[in-house]
Design a protein around this motif. Structure first.
Motif, mmCIF file in Angstrom:
data_model
loop_
_atom_site.group_PDB
_atom_site.id
_atom_site.type_symbol
_atom_site.label_atom_id
_atom_site.label_comp_id
_atom_site.label_asym_id
_atom_site.label_seq_id
_atom_site.Cartn_x
_atom_site.Cartn_y
_atom_site.Cartn_z
ATOM 1 N N ASP A 1 -3.551 9.840 -4.540
ATOM 2 C CA ASP A 1 -4.483 8.791 -4.119
ATOM 3 C C ASP A 1 -3.756 7.696 -3.339
ATOM 4 O OD1 ASP A 1 -6.637 10.000 -5.321
ATOM 5 O OD2 ASP A 1 -6.670 8.679 -7.073
ATOM 6 N N LEU A 2 -4.502 7.058 -2.444
ATOM 7 C CA LEU A 2 -3.994 5.866 -1.775
ATOM 8 C C LEU A 2 -4.241 4.663 -2.673
ATOM 9 C CD1 LEU A 2 -5.303 6.552 1.839
ATOM 10 C CD2 LEU A 2 -2.988 6.911 0.967
ATOM 11 N N LEU B 1 -4.040 2.591 7.126
ATOM 12 C CA LEU B 1 -3.317 2.164 5.930
ATOM 13 C C LEU B 1 -2.360 1.011 6.194
ATOM 14 C CD1 LEU B 1 -3.225 2.949 2.957
ATOM 15 C CD2 LEU B 1 -1.242 4.382 3.466
ATOM 16 N N LYS C 1 -7.686 0.989 -5.583
ATOM 17 C CA LYS C 1 -7.808 2.187 -4.752
ATOM 18 C C LYS C 1 -8.118 1.774 -3.317
ATOM 19 C CE LYS C 1 -9.607 5.973 -6.204
ATOM 20 N NZ LYS C 1 -10.532 7.031 -6.709
ATOM 21 N N VAL D 1 0.857 -1.188 0.000
ATOM 22 C CA VAL D 1 0.000 0.000 0.000
ATOM 23 C C VAL D 1 0.893 1.237 0.000
ATOM 24 C CG1 VAL D 1 -1.996 -1.061 1.112
ATOM 25 C CG2 VAL D 1 -0.223 -0.035 2.518
ATOM 26 N N GLY D 2 0.397 2.277 -0.632
ATOM 27 C CA GLY D 2 1.181 3.502 -0.699
ATOM 28 C C GLY D 2 0.387 4.638 -1.300
ATOM 29 N N ARG D 3 1.115 5.666 -1.714
ATOM 30 C CA ARG D 3 0.493 6.853 -2.280
ATOM 31 C C ARG D 3 0.971 7.046 -3.711
ATOM 32 N NH1 ARG D 3 -2.389 10.458 0.259
ATOM 33 N NH2 ARG D 3 -1.604 9.805 2.312
ATOM 34 N N ALA E 1 -10.085 5.839 2.063
ATOM 35 C CA ALA E 1 -9.297 6.761 2.884
ATOM 36 C C ALA E 1 -9.537 6.595 4.374
ATOM 37 C CB ALA E 1 -9.587 8.199 2.461
#
Length: 353
Positions: free
Chosen positions: A83-84, A151, A144, A66-68, A147
């Protein structure tokens, strides 16, 4: 090409160590993701140590990512910078076979391209996984992340989560059903959470009495000790579905006796031979089935993440620095984690001990 830092296994016997490699320059359909967290799957350990005799070195493990989003190609539609995002066990497929056309890329008839320990399609370039700073993946194979979720606890959903979600959805688990989850570990704890959130009555089936309290905290309505013959007999023929997460060969026959007529036990844990043999009479006399299930396709993965966002479902985790990954592997061998290690990739950037 972009230079990237990570941790890699150089061979089957060496500990993971710092490693620098290159990622491709993002193309028009690609998403570039700064990796924030990466879960540790038991298969990472098996692959790093070549337990399955198919390892390719050097190997950067990690398929619970997971990341941005840092940047997107000109033709990317569903994601934008900031976006995440998440990447799971695969980063490509043939995209043309019947499985791919049915959004079941994990069953690609020509084989998926795995996130690590694989070769890029039509190339000799190795794929490198999530024990690294960033990754570049084609849009179709990026999901996606809602939010509202924690995380770091989302990372294991990309393997342990989707591996248990997919069979529960495929066999239509829901309200009014009695579901057994066999084995309480990284997969089993997610199986309990999902089955409960889907509305089923959930029974944790385990050989270990000491796991009962944890199982109930995770949402199990009941705990059944599989070594208690009387308790197993009392529940014979009462289950609508069994999710078997045990990762080693074991006797399936006592569990099959728990199923109602025309019901299924899905195997998601063990990849090796099933021992001892299944007794044909148990299957025949109840028209019962033993089935297998892998991860999910990308459409199903996104549906799972959206469900998790709506129901606030995430994994139970222990966060570590990447510098302690080898110690985590040794603890994993002893099942000394509840229930998934997650690497904070900031530790790689900061060089924290």
């Amino acid at each position: 090409m972009t230079e990237v830092r990570g941790y890699a296994a150089r061979d089957a016997n060496s500990p993971l160590a710092p490693f620098t490699f290159t990622r491709r320059t993002p193309g028009p359909h690609d998403v570039e993701i700064e990796i924030l967290y990466c879960g540790i799957c038991h298969s990472d350990l098996h692959q790093a140590r070549n337990d399955w005799r198919n390892s390719l070195y050097p190997m950067v493990p990690g398929h619970e990512i997971v990341g941005r989003v840092r940047s997107v190609g000109a033709h990317v539609k569903k994601l934008k910078a900031g976006d995440l995002a998440a990447v799971g066990c695969m980063v490509d497929s043939c995209r043309q076979c019947s499985a791919c056309n049915d959004d079941l890329e994990q069953y690609c008839e020509h084989g998926p391209t795995w996130t690590y320990n694989c070769k890029e399609r039509n190339s000799e370039q190795l794929t490198f996984g999530g024990y690294s700073e960033k990754i570049v993946v084609e849009e179709r194979f990026v999901a996606k992340v809602p939010a509202n979720l924690d995380l770091k606890a989302v990372a294991p959903l990309l393997c342990a989560g989707i591996t248990t979600w997919s069979p529960l959805k495929h066999w239509n688990v829901g309200p009014g059903q009695k579901v057994g989850v066999i084995g309480l570990g990284g997969l089993g704890h997610m199986g309990i959470k999902f089955a409960k959130a889907l509305g089923a009555y959930v029974v944790m089936i385990t050989t270990s009495p000491g796991k009962a309290q944890d199982a109930k905290k995770l949402g199990a309505d009941e705990v059944l000790l599989s070594r208690d013959d009387a308790a197993m007999q009392a529940q014979a023929g009462s289950f609508d579905f069994l999710l078997n997460t045990v990762p080693v060969p074991h006797d399936l026959n006592p569990y099959l006796a728990l199923l109602k007529r025309d019901r299924t036990m899905a195997i998601v844990g063990v990849l090796t031979e099933l021992e001892p043999p299944v007794q044909g009479g148990i299957l025949i006399m109840g028209r019962k089935a033993v089935a297998g299930s892998a991860i999910g396709g990308m459409k199903e993965t996104q549906e799972m993440l959206d469900f998790c966002g709506a129901h606030n479902v995430v994994a139970d985790i222990e966060v570590i620095a990447i510098q302690t990954v080898n110690e985590a592997y040794e603890r994993l061998l002893k099942n000394d984690v509840k229930y998934r290690f997650v690497i904070d990739m900031q530790s790689l950037r900061k060089g924290a001990a």
